[in-house]
Design a protein around this motif. Structure first.
Motif, PDB file in Angstrom:
ATOM      1  N   LEU A 113       1.652  -4.993   5.981  1.00 41.90           N
ATOM      2  CA  LEU A 113       2.234  -6.275   5.547  1.00 41.90           C
ATOM      3  C   LEU A 113       2.359  -6.321   4.029  1.00 41.90           C
ATOM      4  O   LEU A 113       3.384  -6.756   3.479  1.00 41.90           O
ATOM      5  CB  LEU A 113       1.358  -7.420   6.056  1.00 41.90           C
ATOM      6  CG  LEU A 113       1.762  -8.837   5.572  1.00 41.90           C
ATOM      7  CD1 LEU A 113       3.175  -9.179   6.020  1.00 41.90           C
ATOM      8  CD2 LEU A 113       0.768  -9.876   6.091  1.00 41.90           C
ATOM      9  N   LEU A 114       1.304  -5.874   3.330  1.00 42.90           N
ATOM     10  CA  LEU A 114       1.342  -5.871   1.869  1.00 42.90           C
ATOM     11  C   LEU A 114       2.452  -4.965   1.358  1.00 42.90           C
ATOM     12  O   LEU A 114       3.183  -5.309   0.419  1.00 42.90           O
ATOM     13  CB  LEU A 114      -0.014  -5.425   1.334  1.00 42.90           C
ATOM     14  CG  LEU A 114      -0.131  -5.354  -0.196  1.00 42.90           C
ATOM     15  CD1 LEU A 114       0.081  -6.728  -0.821  1.00 42.90           C
ATOM     16  CD2 LEU A 114      -1.515  -4.796  -0.587  1.00 42.90           C
ATOM     17  N   VAL A 115       2.589  -3.775   1.985  1.00 44.15           N
ATOM     18  CA  VAL A 115       3.645  -2.845   1.574  1.00 44.15           C
ATOM     19  C   VAL A 115       5.015  -3.475   1.780  1.00 44.15           C
ATOM     20  O   VAL A 115       5.938  -3.353   0.940  1.00 44.15           O
ATOM     21  CB  VAL A 115       3.523  -1.527   2.358  1.00 44.15           C
ATOM     22  CG1 VAL A 115       4.763  -0.662   2.158  1.00 44.15           C
ATOM     23  CG2 VAL A 115       2.277  -0.773   1.921  1.00 44.15           C
ATOM     24  N   ALA A 116       5.193  -4.207   2.898  1.00 41.32           N
ATOM     25  CA  ALA A 116       6.483  -4.836   3.176  1.00 41.32           C
ATOM     26  C   ALA A 116       6.833  -5.862   2.101  1.00 41.32           C
ATOM     27  O   ALA A 116       7.966  -5.931   1.614  1.00 41.32           O
ATOM     28  CB  ALA A 116       6.451  -5.475   4.556  1.00 41.32           C
ATOM     29  N   MET A 117       5.871  -6.678   1.690  1.00 42.01           N
ATOM     30  CA  MET A 117       6.139  -7.716   0.679  1.00 42.01           C
ATOM     31  C   MET A 117       6.425  -7.107  -0.687  1.00 42.01           C
ATOM     32  O   MET A 117       7.358  -7.507  -1.384  1.00 42.01           O
ATOM     33  CB  MET A 117       4.947  -8.670   0.596  1.00 42.01           C
ATOM     34  CG  MET A 117       4.784  -9.547   1.837  1.00 42.01           C
ATOM     35  SD  MET A 117       3.386 -10.689   1.685  1.00 42.01           S
ATOM     36  CE  MET A 117       3.548 -11.632   3.186  1.00 42.01           C
ATOM     37  N   VAL A 118       5.614  -6.122  -1.081  1.00 38.43           N
ATOM     38  CA  VAL A 118       5.829  -5.460  -2.371  1.00 38.43           C
ATOM     39  C   VAL A 118       7.182  -4.771  -2.404  1.00 38.43           C
ATOM     40  O   VAL A 118       7.939  -4.855  -3.380  1.00 38.43           O
ATOM     41  CB  VAL A 118       4.697  -4.481  -2.677  1.00 38.43           C
ATOM     42  CG1 VAL A 118       5.033  -3.664  -3.924  1.00 38.43           C
ATOM     43  CG2 VAL A 118       3.384  -5.223  -2.866  1.00 38.43           C
ATOM     44  N   ALA A 119       7.513  -4.081  -1.301  1.00 34.73           N
ATOM     45  CA  ALA A 119       8.794  -3.379  -1.243  1.00 34.73           C
ATOM     46  C   ALA A 119       9.960  -4.352  -1.336  1.00 34.73           C
ATOM     47  O   ALA A 119      10.960  -4.108  -2.033  1.00 34.73           O
ATOM     48  CB  ALA A 119       8.880  -2.573   0.043  1.00 34.73           C
ATOM     49  N   CYS A 120       9.880  -5.493  -0.658  1.00 35.07           N
ATOM     50  CA  CYS A 120      10.963  -6.492  -0.744  1.00 35.07           C
ATOM     51  C   CYS A 120      11.084  -7.062  -2.154  1.00 35.07           C
ATOM     52  O   CYS A 120      12.186  -7.263  -2.669  1.00 35.07           O
ATOM     53  CB  CYS A 120      10.692  -7.612   0.263  1.00 35.07           C
ATOM     54  SG  CYS A 120      11.142  -7.188   1.947  1.00 35.07           S
TER      55      CYS A 120
END
Length: 779
Positions: free
Chosen positions: A88-95
């Motif tokens: 989830l953290l990776v998804a938010m940072v990537a976005c």
């Protein structure tokens, strides 16, 4: 087929549908937030970037996690919580990184951001997959993994690139669709790469447990909550911007000037006044480059008022005045400008009209005095020889008096039209004012000027049909030649005027050339007139006093105040020269008031109460305020009314006997005495004496000078003295210069005398009671 088989056989389709719903809604929201971030200023971009990262990351993660819950490999599965949270953290940072890069201003920023988005989604997916645990053997197909990565990167780059395209359907529809396909392609291609071989088969592994359903619903609810928050924020911002746009629209629509809001070089908002200037329907300017409507828009600078032109679609370019203001900073760092566009057509037309009126006569359309003087200066500088014609209309005042000023104006316009028609190439005609015209004529010989004057005179005499009558004016024309008569423009104008006045007074000719000797008298009259004004303003007049005495006793009875005009060289100009001019110009009124005030003031300061005699001009006598003026002066100076004697001539009473008599009676009521001056030289002496009871009669000096010439003068003097005795009016004889004249008057019973025999006029009155010693015992 492997991907499709995985989707249809290994997934719970109900949860797949829920994941798809989350994906679609999240993709639409992510697309809107990316566009908002891209169009925001640098200061306002960070909050939208954070919101986009949260909403986008939650969308991707919720879609992935719900889809993973829908996956049923035939064994009991579980998910490591740390790796799941990390995904989830990776998804938010990537976005966040993807949106931030895509909103930057460098070339291909959007595709680069999209590629980062694809890589981030891929990382999130496989980190989440690594959290997958089961009592089974997990086998990965590298080709499918690579295919999923390529699909995610390519799809993300394409979606972000399309999101920057403002053409219809591309940004609002196609970009979210590509985001959905990217996420779906990544997930199910990645899932197709996974093969799960159970070690111990479970009979219930293929069924969706209540716990899994609850978990999927909870994840979906959280995802929708985050998306709802983002949508609410976006909606509030859009509402705020819409209200701001509405206020701005109402503001600019309320302006009478054209108002345009420009961002990224394109028209975003334009009011009705601007579209009317452009000659198009409302809305046609929106979205078009501002250069399509305003010329030289690049040269317009904020804060400066500049002139340009609007490219109207239905006519010639419209001259405008433009003020530009930089309001905010828009997308990609481009400024938002507000243009205030004012139509200059009406003002320029008014300026042209004012300029025309400044140089042309409003009634006739001919050049005016200003244009004439400029033309004369140019000719005087460049031309070798020309003639100035001063033209004055004859009998024009009669037309005004008989038919009114409206008809007079028609006649002036008629004369001007014929003058213009009679003017040849190189000639110039102007109206100076009233019925005065001038013409500048290039000449070679003297007679060329006379021929031109005759041509213009005939044009002026063309009759006008008006008021059931044939109206016609003559003209008097004076001609002055350059450089024969003058080498200064002002002198040339004066010479032409002098020649014109001579033509006006002539009975034989209407056209006169300037002749210095003949026009010098007129010039002298003008000099005297100007000098009178200067003398009055600077107190350069003097009063001299001539003594009056009793014939019988020799006692001083009073003094007559005589006006003198002293020049700078000590000489005096004769009153016979300047008094008539003062009467013609009206200056006699202020001069007469000055004489009366000064004489009364000086007489009030004498040691002995002698009488002071002051002459009144016929112009003064005709003024209705004369009694009030005399009364005011007596009060101001403190002179007793019985000491003031006002002298009038017979001719002053002839023009309006009734009115003059009324004024004289008012003066008598003040206690002032009234004497008839120059008796015997007028036209109706006896009728004048009958009309008003004079206090004294002054016998004109001409009778004294002719006393030795024959018996007629003596007989007239005897008759006048007898008339005065019978009417009980004292007689004063003027011009007594010899003892013989004094002796004759004493013998005939004359009451008073004045003249050089008693003393010449002096600057100050002689303060004494008798003149017997000076006149060899007059008494």
């Amino acid at each position: 087929m492997r991907v499709l088989t995985c989707l249809t056989e290994d997934h719970n389709l109900l949860l797949v549908a829920l994941a798809a719903l989350i994906c679609v809604v999240g993709s639409v929201v992510l697309n809107r937030l990316f566009d908002k971030t891209r169009r925001s200023s640098a200061r306002a971009r960070l909050p939208w970037l954070f919101l986009g990262a949260m909403a986008g990351g939650a969308t991707i993660w919720c879609t992935h996690f719900v889809a993973m819950l829908a996956y049923q490999p035939g064994v009991e599965v579980a998910y490591a919580p740390v790796l799941t949270g990390l995904s989830l953290l990776v998804a938010m940072v990537a976005c966040g990184l993807a949106i931030g890069l895509g909103a930057m201003r460098f070339r291909h920023a959007a595709p680069v951001g999209g590629a980062v988005f694809g890589l981030g989604v891929t990382a999130m997916h496989y980190i989440g997959m690594s959290a997958f645990t089961a009592d089974a053997l997990v086998i990965w197909a590298p080709a499918y993994v690579i295919a999923s990565v390529i699909a995610a990167v390519a799809g993300g780059a394409a979606a972000f690139h399309i999101a920057t395209d403002d053409r219809p359907w591309r940004r609002p529809v196609l970009a979210p669709l590509l985001l959905v396909l990217t996420i779906v392609a990544l997930h199910f291609t990645g899932m197709g790469a996974l093969t799960v071989m159970p070690l111990a088969p479970s009979a219930d592994a293929t069924l969706l447990s209540d716990a899994d359903a609850l978990l999927a619903a909870s994840v979906a609810a959280i995802g929708f909550l985050i998306l709802g928050t983002a949508v609410a924020s976006y909606a509030l911002e859009e509402q705020t911007e819409r209200l701001s746009r509405d206020r701005l629209s109402a503001l600019i629509e309320g302006s009478v000037d054209g108002m345009v809001v420009v961002a990224d070089g394109k028209v975003r908002l334009a009011n009705h006044a601007f579209t009317e200037l452009c000659g198009v329907q409302e809305g046609r300017t929106i979205g078009s480059p501002i250069e399509d409507w305003i010329e030289d828009v690049v040269s317009l600078q904020p804060g400066l008022l500049m002139q340009s032109r609007v490219r109207a679609r239905d006519g010639a370019p419209v001259p405008v005045e433009i003020a530009v203001r930089e309001e905010t900073t828009g997308a990609k760092g481009a400024a938002v400008y507000i243009y205030a566009v004012r139509d200059l057509r009406s003002r320029l037309a008014q300026e042209r009209r004012i300029a025309h009126l400044a140089r042309n006569d409003s009634l006739t359309g001919l050049p005016n005095r200003t244009s004439f003087l400029e033309k004369l200066e140019r000719l005087a500088t460049n031309a070798h020889g020309f003639a100035l014609l001063a033209i004055d209309l004859d009998r024009f005042k009669e037309v005004n008096d008989l038919y009114g000023h409206a008809v007079g104006d028609r006649l002036l316009a008629h004369v001007a039209d014929h003058l213009k028609a009679a003017t040849r190439e190189g000639e110039f005609v102007a109206r100076l004012g009233g019925d005065e015209f001038v013409a500048l004529i290039p000449i070679v010989e003297r007679m060329d000027a006379h021929a031109a004057a005759e041509r213009l005179r005939q044009a002026i005499s063309t009759p006008l049909e008006a008021e059931h009558a044939e109206l016609q004016c003559g003209s008097s024309i004076g001609i002055a030649l350059w450089p024969d008569d003058a080498t200064e423009p002002s002198v040339l104008i004066n010479d032409a005027d002098l020649a014109m006045y001579r033509a006006k007074s002539s009975l034989t000719t209407d056209i006169c050339f300037y002749e210095g000797a003949m026009d010098e008298a007129v010039r002298q009259r003008r000099r005297i007139t100007l000098g009178l004004r200067d003398a009055l303003e600077n107190d350069r007049f003097e009063l001299h006093y001539q003594l009056q005495a009793s014939v019988e006793t020799g006692d001083v009875t009073g003094f007559e105040a005589l006006l003198r005009w002293r020049q700078e060289d000590g000489s005096y100009i004769s009153p016979a020269d300047f008094i008539p001019l003062a009467e013609e110009t009206g200056l006699i009124l202020p001069i007469g008031e000055w004489v009366l005030r000064r004489a009364c003031a000086e007489a009030a300061g004498w040691d002995r109460p002698h009488r002071i005699a002051v002459n009144l001009s016929p112009v003064q006598l005709s003024h209705v305020d004369l009694p009030r003026l005399v009364h005011q002066i007596l009060i101001e100076t403190g002179l007793a009314p019985h000491r003031l004697e006002l002298e009038i001539t017979e001719t002053a009473m002839i023009s309006d006997m009734e009115r003059t008599t009324h004024i004289l009676r008012q003066l008598k009521l003040l206690g002032v005495s009234v004497a008839m001056d120059d008796f015997g030289t007028g036209y109706s002496s006896l009728s004048t004496l009958r009309a008003f009871p004079f206090d004294k009669i002054k016998l004109d000096r001409t009778f004294m000078s002719e006393l030795d010439g024959g018996p007629q003068s003596k007989a007239i003097i005897r008759a006048v003295l007898a008339l005065g005795e019978s009417l009980d009016i004292p007689i004063l004889a003027e011009g007594v210069e010899t003892h013989e004249q004094l002796t004759f008057l004493r013998e005939q019973g004359c009451d008073e005398v004045q003249g050089y025999l008693l003393g010449r006029p002096r600057r100050e009155a002689v303060d004494r009671t008798s003149v017997a010693d000076d006149t060899s015992k007059v008494a």
